[in-house]
Write an enzyme that holds these catalytic residues in place. Structure first.
Site, PDB file in Angstrom:
ATOM      1  N   TYR A  60       0.855  -1.158  -0.504  1.00 29.55           N
ATOM      2  CA  TYR A  60      -0.314   0.048  -0.391  1.00 29.55           C
ATOM      3  C   TYR A  60       0.891   1.260  -0.065  1.00 29.55           C
ATOM      4  O   TYR A  60       1.546   1.833   0.710  1.00 29.55           O
ATOM      5  CB  TYR A  60      -0.563   0.191   0.982  1.00 29.55           C
ATOM      6  CG  TYR A  60      -2.407   0.997   0.957  1.00 29.55           C
ATOM      7  CD1 TYR A  60      -2.783   1.360   0.643  1.00 29.55           C
ATOM      8  CD2 TYR A  60      -2.046   1.795   2.802  1.00 29.55           C
ATOM      9  CE1 TYR A  60      -2.911   2.443   0.571  1.00 29.55           C
ATOM     10  CE2 TYR A  60      -2.798   2.386   2.865  1.00 29.55           C
ATOM     11  CZ  TYR A  60      -3.597   3.353   1.801  1.00 29.55           C
ATOM     12  OH  TYR A  60      -3.804   4.904   1.996  1.00 29.55           O
TER      13      TYR A  60
ATOM     14  N   ASP B 285      -2.731  -1.335  -3.797  1.00 29.48           N
ATOM     15  CA  ASP B 285      -3.130   0.050  -4.274  1.00 29.48           C
ATOM     16  C   ASP B 285      -1.437   0.536  -4.154  1.00 29.48           C
ATOM     17  O   ASP B 285      -1.176   1.282  -3.186  1.00 29.48           O
ATOM     18  CB  ASP B 285      -3.519   0.753  -3.126  1.00 29.48           C
ATOM     19  CG  ASP B 285      -3.782   1.818  -3.822  1.00 29.48           C
ATOM     20  OD1 ASP B 285      -3.593   2.016  -4.738  1.00 29.48           O
ATOM     21  OD2 ASP B 285      -4.649   2.212  -2.707  1.00 29.48           O
TER      22      ASP B 285
ATOM     23  N   HIS C   1     -12.587   1.707  -4.362  1.00 27.45           N
ATOM     24  CA  HIS C   1     -11.709   0.740  -5.623  1.00 27.45           C
ATOM     25  C   HIS C   1     -12.248  -0.584  -5.672  1.00 27.45           C
ATOM     26  O   HIS C   1     -12.994  -0.608  -4.760  1.00 27.45           O
ATOM     27  CB  HIS C   1     -10.386  -0.026  -4.630  1.00 27.45           C
ATOM     28  CG  HIS C   1      -9.726   1.688  -4.229  1.00 27.45           C
ATOM     29  ND1 HIS C   1      -7.870   1.751  -5.243  1.00 27.45           N
ATOM     30  CD2 HIS C   1      -9.458   1.964  -3.323  1.00 27.45           C
ATOM     31  CE1 HIS C   1      -7.693   2.602  -4.608  1.00 27.45           C
ATOM     32  NE2 HIS C   1      -8.755   3.120  -3.436  1.00 27.45           N
TER      33      HIS C   1
END
Length: 262
Positions: free
Chosen positions: A107, A150, A253
């Site tokens: 992330y 991500d 998302h």
């Protein structure tokens, strides 16, 4: 061995536990990598996941922010985690499957609103995080590995709804794209999603700010699946589950999939 992997920034695993359960029950990936769990590891609601067969988990967490977890139906061992950019954040965890494949779940920091490290500390932290990722992979070249998560960067012109309008917007600025390319090159990573879907607009994130996200369709491809070049040819069936963005109380998302035959 064939297995399907999905990555999803869930934006609070406790708040959106029902969505994770729905996703696992309907889509059934063998491995699900979650980001932005916003939970200490011991507070992640694992009982429901286990009832669906996801009895294995490796994770790093913290209260209210960040957090990464790998849920798996397949046996998986904890393969460690890394801290980058001097941040004491739960932004990376790795797990190793029995077939020897290591899965890195990342992330990357979002970087704030202004793409200038002189006035925006968060943007500087993002660039430093990517630089440290690059150096780590350059020093310890990964093999038989998959990187997902991500990454908070949409690198290609067709990864955003309007390339020219987005050039000065954090997530699509040239300096971010350059830093991400250096990470990819250092680890000899192949963008599996674009290997399978080489042409056309493709998004995995749509802002909450849009009144009708689906009609406006001002998306960005921030969520990625990469593989080292020694196994990238075994990947196929990449897709984005766009419909998940329209579920009740959704994450901003959508999940991204890939299947590997190894």
């Amino acid at each position: 061995m064939s297995f399907t992997l999905a990555t999803w920034n869930i934006n609070s695993v406790r708040l959106r536990e029902p969505l994770v359960l729905k996703f696992l029950a309907e889509q059934g990936p063998d491995v699900l990598c979650l980001q932005e769990c916003k939970s200490p590891v011991d507070k992640i609601p694992t009982e429901g996941f286990a009832e669906l067969g996801y009895t294995h988990m490796v994770a790093r967490g913290q209260k209210g922010y960040n957090g990464v977890a790998i849920l798996s139906r397949l046996p998986i061992e904890d393969a460690g985690s890394q801290q980058f950019a001097g941040l004491d954040h739960a932004r990376h965890v790795a797990g190793r499957l029995e077939n020897g494949v290591t899965i890195h779940n990342f992330y990357v920091p979002a970087g704030g609103d202004k793409p200038n490290r002189e006035i925006n500390e968060k943007f500087g932290q993002k660039l430093d995080y990517l630089t440290d990722m690059r150096d780590w992979f350059a020093n310890e070249t990964p093999e038989k590995a998959i990187l997902v998560g991500d990454l908070n960067i949409a690198p290609r012109e067709d990864d955003v709804w309007d390339h020219k309008k987005m050039l000065k917007i954090v997530s699509h600025t040239p300096i971010e794209i350059e830093h991400l390319a250096e990470v990819q090159e250092a680890g000899n990573w192949v963008d599996v999603t674009r290997q399978d879907i080489p042409e056309g607009l493709l998004y995995s994130w749509w802002s909450y700010r849009a009144k009708d996200w689906d009609a406006a369709d001002k998306g960005r491809r921030l969520d990625h699946v990469w593989a080292t070049s020694d196994i990238s040819a075994s990947a196929h069936s990449s897709r984005v589950l766009r419909e998940a963005r329209g579920w009740e109380k959704p994450s901003d998302h959508a999940p991204v999939f890939a299947t590997f035959d190894l």
